[in-house]
Design an enzyme around this catalytic site. Structure first.
Site, PDB file in Angstrom:
ATOM      1  N   ASP A 101       0.688  -1.180   0.053  1.00 24.95           N
ATOM      2  CA  ASP A 101       0.161  -0.113  -0.028  1.00 24.95           C
ATOM      3  C   ASP A 101       1.055   1.287   0.018  1.00 24.95           C
ATOM      4  OD1 ASP A 101      -0.923  -0.816   3.514  1.00 24.95           O
ATOM      5  OD2 ASP A 101       0.821   0.327   2.874  1.00 24.95           O
ATOM      6  N   HIS A 116       6.589  -7.725  -1.378  1.00 21.97           N
ATOM      7  CA  HIS A 116       5.663  -7.896  -2.494  1.00 21.97           C
ATOM      8  C   HIS A 116       5.186  -6.862  -3.506  1.00 21.97           C
ATOM      9  CE1 HIS A 116       4.322 -11.064   1.018  1.00 21.97           C
ATOM     10  NE2 HIS A 116       5.264 -11.362   0.325  1.00 21.97           N
ATOM     11  N   ASN A 210       0.735  -7.651  18.046  1.00 19.78           N
ATOM     12  CA  ASN A 210      -0.522  -8.058  17.053  1.00 19.78           C
ATOM     13  C   ASN A 210      -1.607  -7.974  17.945  1.00 19.78           C
ATOM     14  OD1 ASN A 210      -2.363  -9.744  15.436  1.00 19.78           O
ATOM     15  ND2 ASN A 210      -0.531 -10.332  14.280  1.00 19.78           N
TER      16      ASN A 210
HETATM   17  P1  NAD Z   1       3.902 -19.807  -1.913  1.00 16.57           P
HETATM   18  O1  NAD Z   1       3.624 -20.359  -0.873  1.00 16.57           O
HETATM   19  O2  NAD Z   1       3.433 -19.997  -3.267  1.00 16.57           O
HETATM   20  O3  NAD Z   1       5.333 -19.084  -1.929  1.00 16.57           O
HETATM   21  C1  NAD Z   1       5.701 -17.846  -2.469  1.00 16.57           C
HETATM   22  C2  NAD Z   1       6.798 -18.063  -3.134  1.00 16.57           C
HETATM   23  O4  NAD Z   1       7.988 -17.984  -2.223  1.00 16.57           O
HETATM   24  C3  NAD Z   1       6.976 -19.350  -3.983  1.00 16.57           C
HETATM   25  O5  NAD Z   1       7.597 -19.014  -5.260  1.00 16.57           O
HETATM   26  C4  NAD Z   1       7.692 -20.331  -3.266  1.00 16.57           C
HETATM   27  O6  NAD Z   1       8.646 -21.109  -3.928  1.00 16.57           O
HETATM   28  C5  NAD Z   1       8.669 -19.476  -2.594  1.00 16.57           C
HETATM   29  N1  NAD Z   1       9.213 -19.525  -1.221  1.00 16.57           N
HETATM   30  C6  NAD Z   1       8.512 -20.441  -0.179  1.00 16.57           C
HETATM   31  N2  NAD Z   1       9.291 -20.762   1.001  1.00 16.57           N
HETATM   32  C7  NAD Z   1      10.406 -19.994   0.691  1.00 16.57           C
HETATM   33  C8  NAD Z   1      11.443 -19.816   1.423  1.00 16.57           C
HETATM   34  N3  NAD Z   1      11.553 -20.394   2.771  1.00 16.57           N
HETATM   35  N4  NAD Z   1      12.567 -19.371   0.785  1.00 16.57           N
HETATM   36  C9  NAD Z   1      12.500 -18.724  -0.504  1.00 16.57           C
HETATM   37  N5  NAD Z   1      11.508 -18.876  -1.224  1.00 16.57           N
HETATM   38  C10 NAD Z   1      10.447 -19.392  -0.686  1.00 16.57           C
HETATM   39  O7  NAD Z   1       3.304 -18.174  -1.207  1.00 16.57           O
HETATM   40  P2  NAD Z   1       1.681 -17.623  -1.759  1.00 16.57           P
HETATM   41  O8  NAD Z   1       0.912 -17.883  -0.828  1.00 16.57           O
HETATM   42  O9  NAD Z   1       1.315 -18.280  -2.807  1.00 16.57           O
HETATM   43  O10 NAD Z   1       1.974 -16.364  -1.982  1.00 16.57           O
HETATM   44  C11 NAD Z   1       2.948 -15.936  -3.036  1.00 16.57           C
HETATM   45  C12 NAD Z   1       3.353 -14.452  -2.738  1.00 16.57           C
HETATM   46  O11 NAD Z   1       2.568 -13.620  -3.156  1.00 16.57           O
HETATM   47  C13 NAD Z   1       3.482 -14.377  -1.281  1.00 16.57           C
HETATM   48  O12 NAD Z   1       4.601 -13.786  -0.967  1.00 16.57           O
HETATM   49  C14 NAD Z   1       2.399 -13.562  -0.972  1.00 16.57           C
HETATM   50  O13 NAD Z   1       2.605 -12.779   0.254  1.00 16.57           O
HETATM   51  C15 NAD Z   1       2.240 -12.674  -2.159  1.00 16.57           C
HETATM   52  N6  NAD Z   1       0.751 -12.461  -2.334  1.00 16.57           N
HETATM   53  C16 NAD Z   1       0.545 -11.087  -2.414  1.00 16.57           C
HETATM   54  C17 NAD Z   1      -0.971 -10.535  -2.771  1.00 16.57           C
HETATM   55  C18 NAD Z   1      -0.913  -8.969  -2.913  1.00 16.57           C
HETATM   56  O14 NAD Z   1      -1.919  -8.596  -2.930  1.00 16.57           O
HETATM   57  N7  NAD Z   1       0.151  -8.139  -2.868  1.00 16.57           N
HETATM   58  C19 NAD Z   1      -1.788 -11.361  -2.750  1.00 16.57           C
HETATM   59  C20 NAD Z   1      -1.522 -12.668  -2.600  1.00 16.57           C
HETATM   60  C21 NAD Z   1      -0.221 -13.351  -2.328  1.00 16.57           C
HETATM   61  N1  APR Z   2      -2.839  -4.155  14.915  1.00 12.99           N
HETATM   62  C1  APR Z   2      -1.995  -5.010  14.922  1.00 12.99           C
HETATM   63  N2  APR Z   2      -2.160  -6.387  14.334  1.00 12.99           N
HETATM   64  C2  APR Z   2      -3.251  -6.368  13.477  1.00 12.99           C
HETATM   65  C3  APR Z   2      -4.378  -5.241  13.569  1.00 12.99           C
HETATM   66  C4  APR Z   2      -3.994  -4.171  14.325  1.00 12.99           C
HETATM   67  N3  APR Z   2      -4.888  -2.951  14.230  1.00 12.99           N
HETATM   68  N4  APR Z   2      -5.354  -5.661  12.811  1.00 12.99           N
HETATM   69  C5  APR Z   2      -5.028  -6.892  12.524  1.00 12.99           C
HETATM   70  N5  APR Z   2      -3.846  -7.185  12.611  1.00 12.99           N
HETATM   71  C6  APR Z   2      -3.212  -8.529  12.554  1.00 12.99           C
HETATM   72  C7  APR Z   2      -4.228  -9.878  12.446  1.00 12.99           C
HETATM   73  O1  APR Z   2      -4.320 -10.489  13.719  1.00 12.99           O
HETATM   74  C8  APR Z   2      -3.231 -10.678  11.515  1.00 12.99           C
HETATM   75  O2  APR Z   2      -2.391 -11.483  12.378  1.00 12.99           O
HETATM   76  O3  APR Z   2      -2.671  -8.407  11.490  1.00 12.99           O
HETATM   77  C9  APR Z   2      -2.384  -9.691  10.609  1.00 12.99           C
HETATM   78  C10 APR Z   2      -3.012  -9.724   9.298  1.00 12.99           C
HETATM   79  O4  APR Z   2      -2.662 -10.810   8.886  1.00 12.99           O
HETATM   80  P1  APR Z   2      -2.809 -11.100   7.292  1.00 12.99           P
HETATM   81  O5  APR Z   2      -4.200 -10.488   6.662  1.00 12.99           O
HETATM   82  O6  APR Z   2      -2.605 -12.420   6.797  1.00 12.99           O
HETATM   83  O7  APR Z   2      -1.861 -10.131   6.463  1.00 12.99           O
HETATM   84  P2  APR Z   2      -0.402 -10.490   6.073  1.00 12.99           P
HETATM   85  O8  APR Z   2       0.137 -11.397   7.281  1.00 12.99           O
HETATM   86  O9  APR Z   2       0.372  -9.306   5.931  1.00 12.99           O
HETATM   87  O10 APR Z   2      -0.305 -11.614   4.876  1.00 12.99           O
HETATM   88  C11 APR Z   2       0.778 -11.673   4.234  1.00 12.99           C
HETATM   89  O11 APR Z   2      -0.371 -12.655   2.298  1.00 12.99           O
HETATM   90  O12 APR Z   2      -2.095 -12.231   0.996  1.00 12.99           O
HETATM   91  C12 APR Z   2      -0.712 -12.062   1.029  1.00 12.99           C
HETATM   92  O13 APR Z   2       0.638 -10.751  -0.058  1.00 12.99           O
HETATM   93  C13 APR Z   2      -0.339 -10.785   0.838  1.00 12.99           C
HETATM   94  O14 APR Z   2       1.396  -9.684   1.997  1.00 12.99           O
HETATM   95  C14 APR Z   2       0.139 -10.447   2.188  1.00 12.99           C
HETATM   96  C15 APR Z   2       0.867 -11.887   2.813  1.00 12.99           C
END
Ligand code: NAD
Ligand code: APR
Ligand code: ZN
EC number: 2.3.1.286
Length: 241
Positions: A101, A116, A210
């Site tokens: 963001d 990301h 958290n």
């Molecule tokens: P995933 O489990 O597919 O792993 C993501 C990538 O990281 C894969 O290529 C995997 O091989 C690699 N990976 C996994 N463990 C690793 C490690 N220990 N060291 C190095 N590489 C490793 O993850 P996912 O849940 O499918 O998500 C893929 C990525 O996309 C994540 O980083 C997720 O946060 C991101 N994502 C972003 C958004 C967004 O809106 N920005 C939305 C969804 C997912």
């Molecule tokens: N203060 C602190 N923690 C909070 C608050 C708050 N006000 N509100 C929510 N949380 C915590 C929730 O308890 C949860 O553990 O933030 C966390 C949000 O977790 P997710 O929604 O899973 O987000 P995130 O951990 O960033 O996801 C990782 O996954 O979908 C992909 O790429 C995407 O970057 C994202 C990645």
């Protein structure tokens, strides 16, 4: 506990911070997995995967245009601002965010990596074109000014690998830190979450903020349960006392 956390941060030279969607929650940006999180409402595999984009780019762009509209209306919250203060106090600071963001940059953090990507950047699906584009909305199927191919959001989708340079920089920093502050992440997505276990393995002190316990709580030395927008300013404010 907050006293112990303050002592640890106050006396450390090297501090890394890992943030997730939770740090932006109080700005009004929906998280992914929490209560009424994004992924609860949408089918992730329809929206945030390369296959989804291949199959229906208009739908994926509609989703990201909606997210850009939401994010354009929000501002950094006190948790983001507290990290800017922290960066000024700690000699060797790096912020590693999973968020796309851009609120950390907007708040003023400088030394940081975006694991990301960033929702305000677009990249070409064919050539090397990569640029910031804050127009809202983008045309439903934006095309590359260089080669006319389809543009995509410059974010990492499910199933995609992270930019190896970015991941390497984060790993190198995590392997050389005294304290890792983990804020607002459910610690379930790889490889971001593995950075917490790596820091622990290398002997860093793990402090988690958290609103609920997470997968990382079992290895955290200190878990501060509460909203980041309330806990972090308390933690940092005391440095001025
Ligand atoms: P995933 O489990 O597919 O792993 C993501 C990538 O990281 C894969 O290529 C995997 O091989 C690699 N990976 C996994 N463990 C690793 C490690 N220990 N060291 C190095 N590489 C490793 O993850 P996912 O849940 O499918 O998500 C893929 C990525 O996309 C994540 O980083 C997720 O946060 C991101 N994502 C972003 C958004 C967004 O809106 N920005 C939305 C969804 C997912
Ligand atoms: N203060 C602190 N923690 C909070 C608050 C708050 N006000 N509100 C929510 N949380 C915590 C929730 O308890 C949860 O553990 O933030 C966390 C949000 O977790 P997710 O929604 O899973 O987000 P995130 O951990 O960033 O996801 C990782 O996954 O979908 C992909 O790429 C995407 O970057 C994202 C990645
Ligand atoms: Zn191109």
């Amino acid at each position: 506990m907050i006293k112990k956390a303050r002592e640890a941060i106050l006396h450390c030279r090297r501090l890394r911070v890992l943030t997730g969607a939770g740090i932006s929650a109080e700005s009004g940006v929906p998280t992914f997995r929490g209560a009424n999180g994004l992924w609860g409402k949408y089918n992730v595999m329809e929206l945030a995967t390369p296959e989804a984009f291949q199959r229906n780019p208009e739908l994926v762009w509609k989703f990201y245009n909606w997210r850009r509209e939401v994010i354009a209306k929000v501002k950094p919250n006190p948790a983001h601002k507290a990290l800017v203060d922290l960066e000024k106090i700690i000699p060797d600071f790096l912020l590693i965010t999973q968020n796309v963001d851009g609120l950390h940059q907007q708040a003023g953090n400088k030394n940081m990596v975006e694991l990301h990507g960033n929702i305000w950047w677009v990249k070409c699906t064919t050539c090397e074109y990569l640029a910031q584009d804050r127009s809202i909305p983008l045309p439903s199927l934006p095309t590359c000014p260089k080669c006319s191919s389809l543009l995509r959001p410059n974010v990492v989708w499910f199933g995609e690998a992270l930019d190896p340079e970015v991941l390497d920089k984060a790993i190198e920093a995590i392997e050389n830190t005294e304290v890792l502050l983990v804020i607002g992440t459910s610690a379930v997505v790889q490889p971001a979450a593995s950075l917490i276990w790596l820091a622990k393995e290398k002997g860093a002190l793990i402090i988690e903020i958290n609103i609920e316990k997470t997968e990382a709580s079992e290895i955290a030395d200190i878990t501060l349960l509460g909203k980041a927008g309330e806990v972090l300013p308390q933690l940092v404010k005391s440095f001025r006392e």
